[in-house]
Design a protein around this motif. Structure first.
Motif: not given
Length: 379
Positions: A5-6, A173-175, A184-187, A209-212
């Motif tokens: 994500l970072a 990711a949307a889920e 996750l925030t919208g931002r 990202l999905l793994d984390e």
């Protein structure tokens, strides 16, 4: 913050492409980016900057055009995107079309601007067979132009498979954002979705990202669905979420509307993308004519954005999306110079079972949240 994500946030903050050429900038939701990838080019969606002046764009486009388009033109004239080999513009709205005409004329009459060559992908969205035929022809012409630019056949099957994999990962990711509480925030979702990375690098980071996902922070704020104008920068999302809301869904082309169904199966032998669908002649040995049919169909039925769908279609989409996102509030945002979203609001409000508010004539990249705060206090 999880490392993936970072990294996506960092790439999104750069808002400029890096890495090898060629780089093709594009404007609008209707540009078939799969063809850009098939040509071996970096596809980079051009965005404005609400914090920078748009004087040159205002001069050439006029103040009546959506300020996002005026900002993009100003940034192109200033060279803010770095080197771009070409610019491709779609006819997704009137502002995009006006931008294309300005770029074409400026390149013709003021060659000192050093603007890249601009190309228009003119796709339409009427529910007619004649429109489908028209779009197929435009897609084919664009594919042929890309082959002329690069001097080689396009690898469409591989590109479609890669973009479909990215769509699958973005849907997952949307889920995470739709979870209760949101993960996750919208931002953050804007960054995850719009990081200007080559598709293979983007896929790798999305998988990480999905793994984390179990390390993502929970965001328990009031859940908002954001409708209306495109948001090519995070400014409005940051303004809304700084007040304790979390944007869990939206209906613009930089958000959920770009997380579409896959075009094919990822199998080069399926959906006309394999040897049975290969075209001949000017399209080159590696490009499937059947694949272009599938691509044209996909972009023909994309949407529904405020600029090309009926109020009834937009209302039905809003009602279904609000339920899917488990949103508590509906916010319609209409930017000054982009009035179309406001026209849909009465039908949307009537179709919803959550409180709704219209933020109308907003400055580019800004949000007057008085009406939203008043609505929140009243419910």
């Amino acid at each position: 913050m999880p490392e993936a994500l970072a990294a996506l946030e960092e790439a999104y903050a750069r808002r400029a492409p890096d890495g090898p050429a060629p780089v093709i900038g594009y404007v609008g939701a209707d540009v078939p980016v799969e063809l850009l990838t098939a040509a071996g080019a970096r596809a980079f969606r051009l965005t404005g900057d609400p914090d920078a002046g748009s004087g040159t764009g205002d001069r050439y486009l006029g103040l009546g055009v959506d300020p996002a388009a005026r900002s993009v033109l100003s940034r192109l004239l200033a060279g803010s995107y770095g080197h771009l080999d070409r610019v491709v513009v779609s006819h997704d709205c009137e502002a995009s079309l006006r931008l294309f005409y300005a770029l074409r004329e400026l390149r013709r009459v003021e060659p000192g601007t050093a603007l890249p060559e601009a190309y228009l992908v003119d796709l339409l969205h009427l529910p007619h067979r004649t429109t489908a035929r028209y779009n197929r022809r435009r897609i084919g012409e664009f594919a042929a132009r890309l082959e002329a630019w690069t001097g080689r056949p396009l690898d469409l099957p591989r590109a479609v498979a890669a973009h479909d994999e990215r769509r699958r990962l973005l849907a997952a990711a949307a889920e995470l954002r739709r979870a209760v509480p949101a993960r996750l925030t919208g931002r953050q979702f804007l960054a995850v979705l719009n990081a200007p990375l080559p598709v293979d690098e983007h896929i790798a980071l999305l998988r990480r990202l999905l793994d984390e996902a179990d390390r993502l922070q929970e965001h328990p704020g009031r859940r908002v669905f954001l409708s209306g104008s495109d948001h090519d920068t995070p400014h409005v999302y940051e303004a809304v979420e700084s007040e304790g809301y979390v944007i869990v869904g939206e209906d613009h082309s930089f958000g959920d509307l770009s997380v579409t169904d896959p075009i094919g199966t990822g199998d080069p032998g399926a959906s006309g993308l394999g040897p049975a669908g290969l075209g001949t002649g000017s399209l080159g040995a590696g490009l499937g004519a059947g694949g272009l049919d599938v691509l044209a169909e996909h972009y023909h039925r994309s949407g529904p954005t405020a600029h090309r769908a009926t109020a009834g279609e937009r209302a039905a989409h809003a009602a279904a999306a609000v339920k899917r996102c488990r949103a508590e509030l509906f916010v319609a945002y209409s930017r000054a110079g982009d009035e179309a979203p406001a026209w849909d609001f009465p039908a949307q409000r009537a179709a919803l079972d959550v409180p709704a508010v219209l933020l109308e004539r907003q400055e580019y990249g800004r949000a007057d949240l008085t009406a939203l705060k008043d609505l929140t206090c009243a419910v």
